[in-house]
Motif scaffolding. Structure first.
Motif, PDB file in Angstrom:
ATOM      1  N   VAL A   1       0.820  -1.216   0.000  1.00  0.00           N
ATOM      2  CA  VAL A   1       0.000   0.000   0.000  1.00  0.00           C
ATOM      3  C   VAL A   1       0.858   1.273   0.000  1.00  0.00           C
ATOM      4  CG1 VAL A   1      -0.299   0.417   2.469  1.00  0.00           C
ATOM      5  CG2 VAL A   1      -2.239   0.749   0.916  1.00  0.00           C
ATOM      6  N   CYS A   2       2.160   1.108  -0.129  1.00  0.00           N
ATOM      7  CA  CYS A   2       3.070   2.270  -0.076  1.00  0.00           C
ATOM      8  C   CYS A   2       2.885   3.150  -1.317  1.00  0.00           C
ATOM      9  CB  CYS A   2       4.508   1.761  -0.010  1.00  0.00           C
ATOM     10  SG  CYS A   2       5.738   3.034  -0.266  1.00  0.00           S
ATOM     11  N   PRO A   3       2.663   4.451  -1.116  1.00  0.00           N
ATOM     12  CA  PRO A   3       2.440   5.327  -2.263  1.00  0.00           C
ATOM     13  C   PRO A   3       3.670   5.451  -3.167  1.00  0.00           C
ATOM     14  CG  PRO A   3       2.745   6.623  -0.258  1.00  0.00           C
ATOM     15  CD  PRO A   3       2.638   5.180   0.167  1.00  0.00           C
ATOM     16  N   PHE A   4       4.845   5.323  -2.561  1.00  0.00           N
ATOM     17  CA  PHE A   4       6.072   5.477  -3.353  1.00  0.00           C
ATOM     18  C   PHE A   4       6.230   4.286  -4.313  1.00  0.00           C
ATOM     19  CE2 PHE A   4       6.500   7.538   0.777  1.00  0.00           C
ATOM     20  CZ  PHE A   4       6.689   8.846   0.376  1.00  0.00           C
ATOM     21  N   SER A   5       5.802   3.106  -3.846  1.00  0.00           N
ATOM     22  CA  SER A   5       5.823   1.943  -4.737  1.00  0.00           C
ATOM     23  C   SER A   5       4.738   2.056  -5.796  1.00  0.00           C
ATOM     24  CB  SER A   5       5.587   0.651  -3.942  1.00  0.00           C
ATOM     25  OG  SER A   5       6.631   0.454  -3.043  1.00  0.00           O
TER      26      SER A   5
ATOM     27  N   THR B   1      19.602   0.847   5.251  1.00  0.00           N
ATOM     28  CA  THR B   1      18.405   1.693   5.213  1.00  0.00           C
ATOM     29  C   THR B   1      17.156   0.811   5.070  1.00  0.00           C
ATOM     30  OG1 THR B   1      18.473   1.993   2.811  1.00  0.00           O
ATOM     31  CG2 THR B   1      19.647   3.624   4.165  1.00  0.00           C
ATOM     32  N   THR B   2      16.037   1.300   5.617  1.00  0.00           N
ATOM     33  CA  THR B   2      14.823   0.472   5.636  1.00  0.00           C
ATOM     34  C   THR B   2      13.739   0.960   4.680  1.00  0.00           C
ATOM     35  OG1 THR B   2      13.995   1.755   7.509  1.00  0.00           O
ATOM     36  CG2 THR B   2      15.174  -0.290   8.021  1.00  0.00           C
ATOM     37  N   ALA B   3      13.869   2.193   4.153  1.00  0.00           N
ATOM     38  CA  ALA B   3      12.796   2.728   3.302  1.00  0.00           C
ATOM     39  C   ALA B   3      12.676   1.926   2.006  1.00  0.00           C
ATOM     40  CB  ALA B   3      13.065   4.204   2.993  1.00  0.00           C
ATOM     41  N   LEU B   4      11.450   1.697   1.606  1.00  0.00           N
ATOM     42  CA  LEU B   4      11.152   0.989   0.356  1.00  0.00           C
ATOM     43  C   LEU B   4      10.342   1.929  -0.531  1.00  0.00           C
ATOM     44  CD1 LEU B   4      10.108  -2.416   1.933  1.00  0.00           C
ATOM     45  CD2 LEU B   4      12.287  -1.880   0.836  1.00  0.00           C
ATOM     46  N   PRO B   5      10.353   1.756  -1.827  1.00  0.00           N
ATOM     47  CA  PRO B   5      10.837   0.626  -2.609  1.00  0.00           C
ATOM     48  C   PRO B   5      12.347   0.613  -2.809  1.00  0.00           C
ATOM     49  CG  PRO B   5      10.016   2.333  -4.074  1.00  0.00           C
ATOM     50  CD  PRO B   5       9.747   2.799  -2.673  1.00  0.00           C
ATOM     51  N   VAL B   6      12.834  -0.628  -3.035  1.00  0.00           N
ATOM     52  CA  VAL B   6      14.230  -0.853  -3.407  1.00  0.00           C
ATOM     53  C   VAL B   6      14.218  -1.784  -4.615  1.00  0.00           C
ATOM     54  CG1 VAL B   6      16.298  -2.102  -2.690  1.00  0.00           C
ATOM     55  CG2 VAL B   6      15.230  -0.478  -1.122  1.00  0.00           C
TER      56      VAL B   6
ATOM     57  N   LYS C   1      17.734   2.785  -4.995  1.00  0.00           N
ATOM     58  CA  LYS C   1      16.762   3.213  -3.988  1.00  0.00           C
ATOM     59  C   LYS C   1      16.120   4.514  -4.443  1.00  0.00           C
ATOM     60  CE  LYS C   1      20.134   2.399  -0.385  1.00  0.00           C
ATOM     61  NZ  LYS C   1      20.500   2.659   1.001  1.00  0.00           N
ATOM     62  N   GLU C   2      15.047   4.893  -3.786  1.00  0.00           N
ATOM     63  CA  GLU C   2      14.291   6.138  -4.011  1.00  0.00           C
ATOM     64  C   GLU C   2      13.328   5.995  -5.198  1.00  0.00           C
ATOM     65  OE1 GLU C   2      13.839   8.870  -2.292  1.00  0.00           O
ATOM     66  OE2 GLU C   2      15.133   8.107  -0.724  1.00  0.00           O
ATOM     67  N   SER C   3      12.063   6.198  -4.897  1.00  0.00           N
ATOM     68  CA  SER C   3      11.021   5.955  -5.906  1.00  0.00           C
ATOM     69  C   SER C   3      11.208   6.801  -7.167  1.00  0.00           C
ATOM     70  CB  SER C   3       9.634   6.190  -5.301  1.00  0.00           C
ATOM     71  OG  SER C   3       9.484   7.523  -4.850  1.00  0.00           O
ATOM     72  N   LEU C   4      11.612   8.060  -7.015  1.00  0.00           N
ATOM     73  CA  LEU C   4      11.726   8.899  -8.218  1.00  0.00           C
ATOM     74  C   LEU C   4      12.913   8.465  -9.084  1.00  0.00           C
ATOM     75  CD1 LEU C   4      10.852  12.482  -6.865  1.00  0.00           C
ATOM     76  CD2 LEU C   4       9.350  10.775  -7.913  1.00  0.00           C
TER      77      LEU C   4
ATOM     78  N   GLY D   1       3.165   6.058  12.727  1.00  0.00           N
ATOM     79  CA  GLY D   1       3.446   5.831  11.304  1.00  0.00           C
ATOM     80  C   GLY D   1       4.307   4.603  11.062  1.00  0.00           C
ATOM     81  N   ASN D   2       4.384   4.183   9.808  1.00  0.00           N
ATOM     82  CA  ASN D   2       5.338   3.164   9.353  1.00  0.00           C
ATOM     83  C   ASN D   2       5.248   1.846  10.103  1.00  0.00           C
ATOM     84  OD1 ASN D   2       6.698   4.110   7.120  1.00  0.00           O
ATOM     85  ND2 ASN D   2       8.031   5.432   8.362  1.00  0.00           N
ATOM     86  N   GLY D   3       4.029   1.401  10.452  1.00  0.00           N
ATOM     87  CA  GLY D   3       3.873   0.095  11.095  1.00  0.00           C
ATOM     88  C   GLY D   3       4.073   0.131  12.604  1.00  0.00           C
TER      89      GLY D   3
HETATM   90  N1  LIG Z   1      11.870   8.961  -0.360  1.00  0.00           N
HETATM   91  C1  LIG Z   1      11.506   7.559  -0.359  1.00  0.00           C
HETATM   92  C2  LIG Z   1      10.422   7.333   0.671  1.00  0.00           C
HETATM   93  C3  LIG Z   1      10.042   5.881   0.814  1.00  0.00           C
HETATM   94  C4  LIG Z   1       9.241   5.577   2.085  1.00  0.00           C
HETATM   95  O1  LIG Z   1       9.125   6.416   2.981  1.00  0.00           O
HETATM   96  N2  LIG Z   1       8.673   4.373   2.148  1.00  0.00           N
HETATM   97  C5  LIG Z   1       7.972   3.929   3.332  1.00  0.00           C
HETATM   98  C6  LIG Z   1       6.751   3.123   2.995  1.00  0.00           C
HETATM   99  S1  LIG Z   1       5.465   4.064   2.304  1.00  0.00           S
HETATM  100  C7  LIG Z   1       8.842   2.968   4.111  1.00  0.00           C
HETATM  101  O2  LIG Z   1       9.576   2.197   3.522  1.00  0.00           O
HETATM  102  N3  LIG Z   1       8.756   3.019   5.421  1.00  0.00           N
HETATM  103  C8  LIG Z   1       9.432   2.091   6.262  1.00  0.00           C
HETATM  104  C9  LIG Z   1      10.796   2.562   6.659  1.00  0.00           C
HETATM  105  O3  LIG Z   1      11.205   3.676   6.255  1.00  0.00           O
HETATM  106  O4  LIG Z   1      11.455   1.825   7.374  1.00  0.00           O
HETATM  107  C10 LIG Z   1      11.074   7.166  -1.770  1.00  0.00           C
HETATM  108  O5  LIG Z   1      10.542   8.033  -2.498  1.00  0.00           O
HETATM  109  O6  LIG Z   1      11.291   6.013  -2.173  1.00  0.00           O
END
Ligand SMILES: N[C@@H](CCC(=O)N[C@@H](CS)C(=O)NCC(=O)O)C(=O)O
Length: 265
Positions: free
Chosen positions: A11-15, A53-58, A68-71, A221-223
């Motif tokens: 459901v992640c908007p970046f994905s 790093t934990t942010a997705l998508p990867v 990394k980074e959606s854009l 946020g984030n779970g």
């Molecule tokens: N700037 C990043 C933001 C990605 C982001 O914040 N993803 C969230 C999910 S919507 C995430 O992975 N959160 C979990 C975390 O950061 O550990 C991008 O555009 O890819």
């Protein structure tokens, strides 16, 4: 041929930006999606790939290289998969980038507003977000006053903004926020509504967003887990379709795991 692997949270908007781009190209099958559960500790093997790093998508390419980074991944996909969705003309591509540049502040304002726990801040936050919508309206009236999209069709800017327009259903539900029906917002409203309705952007529904983002409305946020709860609203099971709609009043009594259908009542 091996496919690249996209590690993502469904459901992640970046994905969803990437899913929209792939749908526009008719190339959803050229990527393997690997689902990550945001409510569980991250797999050490994936953390090693992302250097912690934990942010997705990867994105993992078949030879193991990582992006990394959606854009960044969006532009990469656009360059390597099929026909480009980005504008061909350099000036138009620059215009597209000018609009995309506005997504960070817009996204931030909506997320800060849904997570806010101070009722006195609601008014200022609403004004801030309305100001950002007015700025988008102005940009669209400047570039394409009579059209619907930034140009003649859904493009990169729409792939970037539509997931946020859909996430902001949580503002509609939990903050009673919508764009006023006035001339100041008419152009951006036309854009937003057409983006939301487009066939390439149907990966998520309002019901799914409202149910999964309940914890965001409580400031978690984030779970992360709100106080007194043991299951995140982002949990995969029970499926969101089998859960009741959460209470709209985020300042009223907080719903329990059982109220939210996350554990048997
Ligand atoms: N700037 C990043 C933001 C990605 C982001 O914040 N993803 C969230 C999910 S919507 C995430 O992975 N959160 C979990 C975390 O950061 O550990 C991008 O555009 O890819």
């Amino acid at each position: 041929m091996d496919k690249p692997i996209l590690y993502h949270i469904p459901v992640c908007p970046f994905s969803q930006r990437l899913e929209i781009l792939l749908a526009l190209k008719g190339m959803t099958d050229s990527v393997r999606f690997s689902v990550v559960d945001i409510t569980k500790p991250r797999d050490p093997a994936l953390l090693a790939k992302t250097r912690g790093t934990t942010a997705l998508p990867v994105l993992e390419l078949p030879d193991g290289r990582i992006l990394k980074e959606s854009l960044v991944i969006l532009n990469y996909f656009d360059e390597v998969l099929g026909e480009p969705v980005a504008r061909a003309d350099p000036y138009e591509r620059a215009v597209e980038r000018m609009l995309i540049q506005k997504e960070g502040a817009f996204t931030m304002a909506g997320y800060i507003m849904v997570m806010n726990q101070d009722p006195d801040q609601t008014g200022p936050m609403r004004d801030k977000l309305l100001g950002l919508y007015a700025d988008l309206d102005d940009f669209l009236r400047w570039q394409n006053p009579d059209g619907t999209f930034l140009f003649d069709r859904v493009g990169l800017a729409e792939a970037v903004f539509t997931p946020m327009f859909k996430r902001f259903w949580f503002l509609d539900y939990y903050e009673d926020f919508d764009l006023p029906d006035t001339a100041d917002y008419a152009r951006v409203k036309r854009w937003r509504d057409a983006c939301i309705a487009h066939e390439a952007t149907q990966q998520v529904s309002k019901e799914e967003i409202v149910k999964l983002y309940y914890d965001y409305a409580l400031g978690a946020g984030n779970g992360a887990l709100p106080t007194g709860r043991s299951v995140s609203s982002f949990a995969f099971t029970p499926d969101w379709r089998d859960r009741p709609w959460p209470p709209r009043d985020k300042y009223g009594p907080a719903a329990s795991d059982a109220d939210l259908g996350l554990v048997p009542a």
